[in-house]
Write a protein that holds these residues in place. Sequence first.
Motif, PDB file in Angstrom:
ATOM      1  N   GLY B 164       0.785  -1.229   0.000  1.00 35.41           N
ATOM      2  CA  GLY B 164       0.000   0.000   0.000  1.00 35.41           C
ATOM      3  C   GLY B 164       0.820   1.285   0.000  1.00 35.41           C
ATOM      4  O   GLY B 164       0.321   2.362  -0.365  1.00 35.41           O
ATOM      5  N   ILE B 207       4.393   6.296  -8.386  1.00 33.20           N
ATOM      6  CA  ILE B 207       3.348   7.017  -9.119  1.00 33.20           C
ATOM      7  C   ILE B 207       3.924   8.313  -9.662  1.00 33.20           C
ATOM      8  O   ILE B 207       4.487   9.114  -8.908  1.00 33.20           O
ATOM      9  CB  ILE B 207       2.154   7.324  -8.192  1.00 33.20           C
ATOM     10  CG1 ILE B 207       1.552   6.007  -7.675  1.00 33.20           C
ATOM     11  CG2 ILE B 207       1.092   8.152  -8.925  1.00 33.20           C
ATOM     12  CD1 ILE B 207       0.668   6.181  -6.455  1.00 33.20           C
ATOM     13  N   GLY B 210       0.243  10.616 -12.524  1.00 38.53           N
ATOM     14  CA  GLY B 210      -1.040   9.925 -12.383  1.00 38.53           C
ATOM     15  C   GLY B 210      -1.029   8.452 -12.754  1.00 38.53           C
ATOM     16  O   GLY B 210      -2.067   7.800 -12.732  1.00 38.53           O
ATOM     17  N   VAL B 211       0.161   7.938 -13.086  1.00 38.65           N
ATOM     18  CA  VAL B 211       0.242   6.519 -13.460  1.00 38.65           C
ATOM     19  C   VAL B 211       1.049   5.756 -12.410  1.00 38.65           C
ATOM     20  O   VAL B 211       2.100   6.215 -11.967  1.00 38.65           O
ATOM     21  CB  VAL B 211       0.907   6.362 -14.848  1.00 38.65           C
ATOM     22  CG1 VAL B 211       1.102   4.883 -15.186  1.00 38.65           C
ATOM     23  CG2 VAL B 211       0.066   7.065 -15.916  1.00 38.65           C
ATOM     24  N   ASN B 212       0.506   4.606 -12.035  1.00 37.88           N
ATOM     25  CA  ASN B 212       1.207   3.740 -11.086  1.00 37.88           C
ATOM     26  C   ASN B 212       2.067   2.752 -11.871  1.00 37.88           C
ATOM     27  O   ASN B 212       1.549   1.911 -12.603  1.00 37.88           O
ATOM     28  CB  ASN B 212       0.186   2.987 -10.217  1.00 37.88           C
ATOM     29  CG  ASN B 212       0.857   2.109  -9.189  1.00 37.88           C
ATOM     30  OD1 ASN B 212       2.060   1.824  -9.270  1.00 37.88           O
ATOM     31  ND2 ASN B 212       0.086   1.683  -8.201  1.00 37.88           N
ATOM     32  N   HIS B 213       3.380   2.871 -11.727  1.00 41.43           N
ATOM     33  CA  HIS B 213       4.300   2.007 -12.466  1.00 41.43           C
ATOM     34  C   HIS B 213       4.701   0.768 -11.672  1.00 41.43           C
ATOM     35  O   HIS B 213       5.638   0.070 -12.043  1.00 41.43           O
ATOM     36  CB  HIS B 213       5.535   2.811 -12.900  1.00 41.43           C
ATOM     37  CG  HIS B 213       5.202   3.848 -13.924  1.00 41.43           C
ATOM     38  ND1 HIS B 213       5.109   3.589 -15.272  1.00 41.43           N
ATOM     39  CD2 HIS B 213       4.868   5.170 -13.790  1.00 41.43           C
ATOM     40  CE1 HIS B 213       4.777   4.687 -15.937  1.00 41.43           C
ATOM     41  NE2 HIS B 213       4.615   5.669 -15.059  1.00 41.43           N
ATOM     42  N   TYR B 277       8.540   8.501 -16.842  1.00 39.03           N
ATOM     43  CA  TYR B 277       9.019   7.207 -16.391  1.00 39.03           C
ATOM     44  C   TYR B 277       9.673   6.452 -17.538  1.00 39.03           C
ATOM     45  O   TYR B 277       9.187   6.492 -18.673  1.00 39.03           O
ATOM     46  CB  TYR B 277       7.853   6.369 -15.847  1.00 39.03           C
ATOM     47  CG  TYR B 277       8.294   5.007 -15.354  1.00 39.03           C
ATOM     48  CD1 TYR B 277       8.829   4.867 -14.068  1.00 39.03           C
ATOM     49  CD2 TYR B 277       8.214   3.878 -16.171  1.00 39.03           C
ATOM     50  CE1 TYR B 277       9.260   3.631 -13.619  1.00 39.03           C
ATOM     51  CE2 TYR B 277       8.652   2.654 -15.734  1.00 39.03           C
ATOM     52  CZ  TYR B 277       9.181   2.520 -14.458  1.00 39.03           C
ATOM     53  OH  TYR B 277       9.618   1.307 -14.012  1.00 39.03           O
ATOM     54  N   PRO B 284       5.436  -4.357 -17.177  1.00 38.83           N
ATOM     55  CA  PRO B 284       5.466  -4.080 -15.729  1.00 38.83           C
ATOM     56  C   PRO B 284       5.603  -5.369 -14.912  1.00 38.83           C
ATOM     57  O   PRO B 284       6.304  -5.404 -13.908  1.00 38.83           O
ATOM     58  CB  PRO B 284       4.113  -3.408 -15.473  1.00 38.83           C
ATOM     59  CG  PRO B 284       3.625  -2.935 -16.803  1.00 38.83           C
ATOM     60  CD  PRO B 284       4.205  -3.863 -17.819  1.00 38.83           C
TER      61      PRO B 284
END
Lengths: 689, 689
Positions: B164, B207, B210-213, B277, B284
């Motif tokens: 988390g 992040i 706005g993108v979670n890599h 990124y 991923p």
Amino acid sequence: MSQTIDRTSKVPAAQQEKPVVDVAALGERLMGRWAAERRASRELAATPAMQRIPGQTMAEHRERVLEQLKILVEHKSVHKAFPKSVGGLEDAGGNIAQFEELLLADPSLQIKSGVQWGLFGAAVMHLGTEKHHTKWLPGIMSLEIPGAFAMTETGHGSDVSAVGTTATYDESTQEFVIHTPFRAAWKDYLGNAALHGEAAVVFAQLITKGVNHGVHAFYVDIRDKDKNFLPGIGGEDDGLKGGLNGIDNGRLHFTNVRIPRENLLNRYGDVAEDGTYSSPIASPGRRFFTMLGTLVQGRVSLDGASVVASKLALTIALSYGSQRRQFTAASDTEEEVILDYQRHQRRLLPRLAETYAMSFAHDVFLEKFDAVFTGRADTDEDRQDLETLAAALKPLSTWAALDILQEAREACGGNGFLAENRLTLLRADMDIYATFEGDNNVLLQLVAKRLLTDYSKKFAGADAGALAQYVAGQVGDATLNRTGLRKLAQSIVDFGSTARSVGYVRDADAQRQLLTDRVQSMIAEIAGRLRDAGKLPKMEAAQLFNSNQNALIEAARAHGELLQWEAFTEAVEGIEDAGTRQVLTWLRDLFGLGLIEKHAAWYLIHGRISAQRAQAITSYIDDRLLPRLREYALPLVAAFELSPELIGAPIALGAEKERQDEAMLYYREQRESGTAPIAEKAPAKPVRA
Amino acid sequence: MSQTIDRTSKVPAAQQEKPVVDVAALGERLMGRWAAERRASRELAATPAMQRIPGQTMAEHRERVLEQLKILVEHKSVHKAFPKSVGGLEDAGGNIAQFEELLLADPSLQIKSGVQWGLFGAAVMHLGTEKHHTKWLPGIMSLEIPGAFAMTETGHGSDVSAVGTTATYDESTQEFVIHTPFRAAWKDYLGNAALHGEAAVVFAQLITKGVNHGVHAFYVDIRDKDKNFLPGIGGEDDGLKGGLNGIDNGRLHFTNVRIPRENLLNRYGDVAEDGTYSSPIASPGRRFFTMLGTLVQGRVSLDGASVVASKLALTIALSYGSQRRQFTAASDTEEEVILDYQRHQRRLLPRLAETYAMSFAHDVFLEKFDAVFTGRADTDEDRQDLETLAAALKPLSTWAALDILQEAREACGGNGFLAENRLTLLRADMDIYATFEGDNNVLLQLVAKRLLTDYSKKFAGADAGALAQYVAGQVGDATLNRTGLRKLAQSIVDFGSTARSVGYVRDADAQRQLLTDRVQSMIAEIAGRLRDAGKLPKMEAAQLFNSNQNALIEAARAHGELLQWEAFTEAVEGIEDAGTRQVLTWLRDLFGLGLIEKHAAWYLIHGRISAQRAQAITSYIDDRLLPRLREYALPLVAAFELSPELIGAPIALGAEKERQDEAMLYYREQRESGTAPIAEKAPAKPVRA
């Protein structure tokens, strides 16, 4: 912290066609005959003063447990078993029941109490006579005389008849001389010996007029009120142990220590002033085993305590398993509750079934113990049956408790390793339950010998042919059964449908037949191999016996498993509520079929089940019983009636659920508010870097 | 105290027709390629300063282990694995070998070293780049920067991809913001986190824009030199644990903690100043597994440490079992040595065989690890093979170590429970080895998935019929074998002589065939059941998979057992001395036949062995292998080369023998001098009292 086990829990209304467990009634049934004693003891065990403080040093822990023993005395919790003549209640069963529950507070408390009142006090009571009771029992009961039970020696544990300590009668002074002839004869591992004990019941070879009459028990003062050793007595602290460090185990040795003739606990053997030995039991062997037999209560209470520990472990692991989530196999957003995984069910639910079996078997055991020790049913045969029961059940349950605590620990992951969640410390304490009060492997050999004896009585004088016929014909033999059973012959070639294969073994009678048959056949086979042992020279006979030792122990274990299965089945049959009976029948099936699955190789080799049926049993467990019982995991542990104070472990009391709910809420809010970061897109076509 | 294991021991001359073990050569073989590193580490572990003091409080133990880490630094024992650019040796295999042996001194020392240099340091090395190495590795190596490896969270252990904690890039300041959004996302169980850690490698969802890599690693300072938490950082002590209390495990949480952009360990993923990124690995999923894969050394060293612990446990139990005596079955005067009892042999000798198998399998594993991490053989496939090896062997060996320590404890009776004899404390420490660095059940599922993938690659596009044919025909399949093998067909109906039955399975090729066949068949069966999973909705597919989970894990375990057997067999084939090879062949047979016996139900159900052969295997183990190997128990543990200082346990160092000899002498002198009391005569005819 919210309580996670709802005592009144029922299966949701939407599923009302499914059976419902009456948790309260089942709880009452599990509490058994001595429910009041158990509840009173649990109430005490739930108070902070009685509970273990993890991380105390050995010295602190020992002092604390000693103080807890005083609280037991204040609460009048220790008088039950003792004679009415000294203020006791002569309530053998109730006494044991209450002591078993003390494990919930701290196993050190259970065992140190057991040393003081169950071993030291019980030896004075059972091996001594009226004069001894009057003189010492009041002080023992009040803890004015803390004492040790000095039987085991460094060199002899399992073979007590060979202890080295001697008690030689000196006619000239009418005293016994207690003496330790060499280092291996030091008394060892004795609770209360390192610090607190002021007296001991010492087991020693009684020698008078040059004759050794075997091991007898002697009351010996060992320390003065300032805890200094009396002259001739010395000892050592056993120091830190793997567990049970609230008990001051230690060693004692005696250098020509003189005690009055009257200190011989003389119920089963006495020495007159002139040194003449007398005993109500002529055979030295029988006398010895009768004396030891009076001390069976240790085995009873270890069996019961193992049941209590298993209930606690599964309450913790199944509560946690119902709340903990990990991996999103079936959903894009919500993680799976780990008890929904088949493997997790396989790890915990068969152990839940085993715990129920152990619990009901323990009731039978304690009932038998009570009948013998209150004199209600106290023939030689009753005592022998009790000892066989003890020797069969104590190994199975003490090992099972270790296995269950370990699996529960692993099923709780890193959380399970934290001391606050109790599983590790309990396991460390209970490790030695497999050894004391009779090493498990040695006890199982006693069971096997009894089974062989019974078998040979039945076939006294039978020749090899008759034995072989028995082995061949026993498929139809039902001597251990209470009901006539159909033959198993068809099972050997039942290449019918899977449903039919399973339908057969789901039947209780078929399970009984399979389990019974295995015990009988194993014993018959071994008896056949041993039949000439009596004609061989001692050494060869020993070799022959030794080459069957492993098989004997396995047969004894099978016997114990059958006893557990029988007790479980009898309990299920006695349950009136249909829903509860249905669920417990599934649980009993899981236990019974689990045993057959575990021993499938034997059943296949001996043609008792077909390959198809063996596979069907595994499928039935995996595809039917586990999913069904998973829904009842919480009601089934709720019936153990462990309060939050007794459970103690935070992970079983809502901490995990609180965390999971908070995390789920966080992600849900993120999704709903559109603030969640989007996941990186995988490349259209995987590119190897 | 005399040393009981003679390094040069040979079987007595009178038995010279029997094979003789060359203990020194076997010891050298067991030490393996990194013998020098292992010996140097053992030498250090044998010094009192490095050894555990049983009974220390948690606080004392933690301080002691920290001091021991400083001694390791002084001894230049921690540089081996690190890059030459910062003064290391880039000796991956030698580094692990030496750390494994530290378990002999104290598992807390092994694991705390592992946290500092094997996890925290290795993460900086493998996930960071040159600038990170230069900046932090010197301080990590010198212990100037004690650090934590902050991957696991209270809510996520097995499923690390779902942690988390977030690391959100702020373009405006070119910083990452490390944040803990809820309680379940606290980092937990981290060594060095409760007290000593001043920095941590924190795994968090990266992040940016706005993108979670996905999960990446960040270097974060957590405490100042006075050990006060830096702003925004908090934590808790995990407190007392079931073992490993020399390590200060704890929790950490982060409240919008800002770290420089450069603190991203950017080998596999980077963020430019503007927040863009980039990664050398497009997928991923693959990126994540590649990052985790660099940290496989934890699994390697737990596997190796389990081998070391098993060697120690069996050295203790077999030494004691060769000296301890109990019961006089075969003689009127002298008691039996307990290792002469069949049951005792059954308990310990198969575990000795397993330990040899584990030891040789670990050599293969460490060799593979070294090849990958020194770059000698570092393809994608090599890395995948290494991970599968790790996921198969670590569960088996960590569970085996617990089982072996427990059986050894019980085999030493009350003596085994004393802390001074080490078995209990070691077991308590190693309990969690089954969970950390990958929960054993989860790891075995990874193995099963790999086996299924390999299987489906081979049968891509195959229809159900082809699969069924494969299952039916695989008896003759030898894809996992290195040699062509004759068919097993005859085994199904071999009602020939017992000798012929056994003769067949004694053959190494037959054992290989049976073990290999089982893995292949299990996987083929499961693959058949799962073949439609891809076409099902996610939830149903998950259910189908879940209903095969237990079978998958069993198949993975079978695969691991086969790997162990192969390694053992290869090692035996490489031994030149004929006597040693003969004895090790028996030991390998005990391992292989023991596996077949354990899984006999499967072999019977699937028609791979006959009932007669199954029974013959058990007889062969009981009547031949155990008696034969019993004579070599001491040479076989002597080859583990554990010095008295490393064994530590008094019962394994002559204390028991000294006591037994003294007692025997006492009784012999009594008999010879005629001063022994005579035994009470049993009554001529047994009288019932």
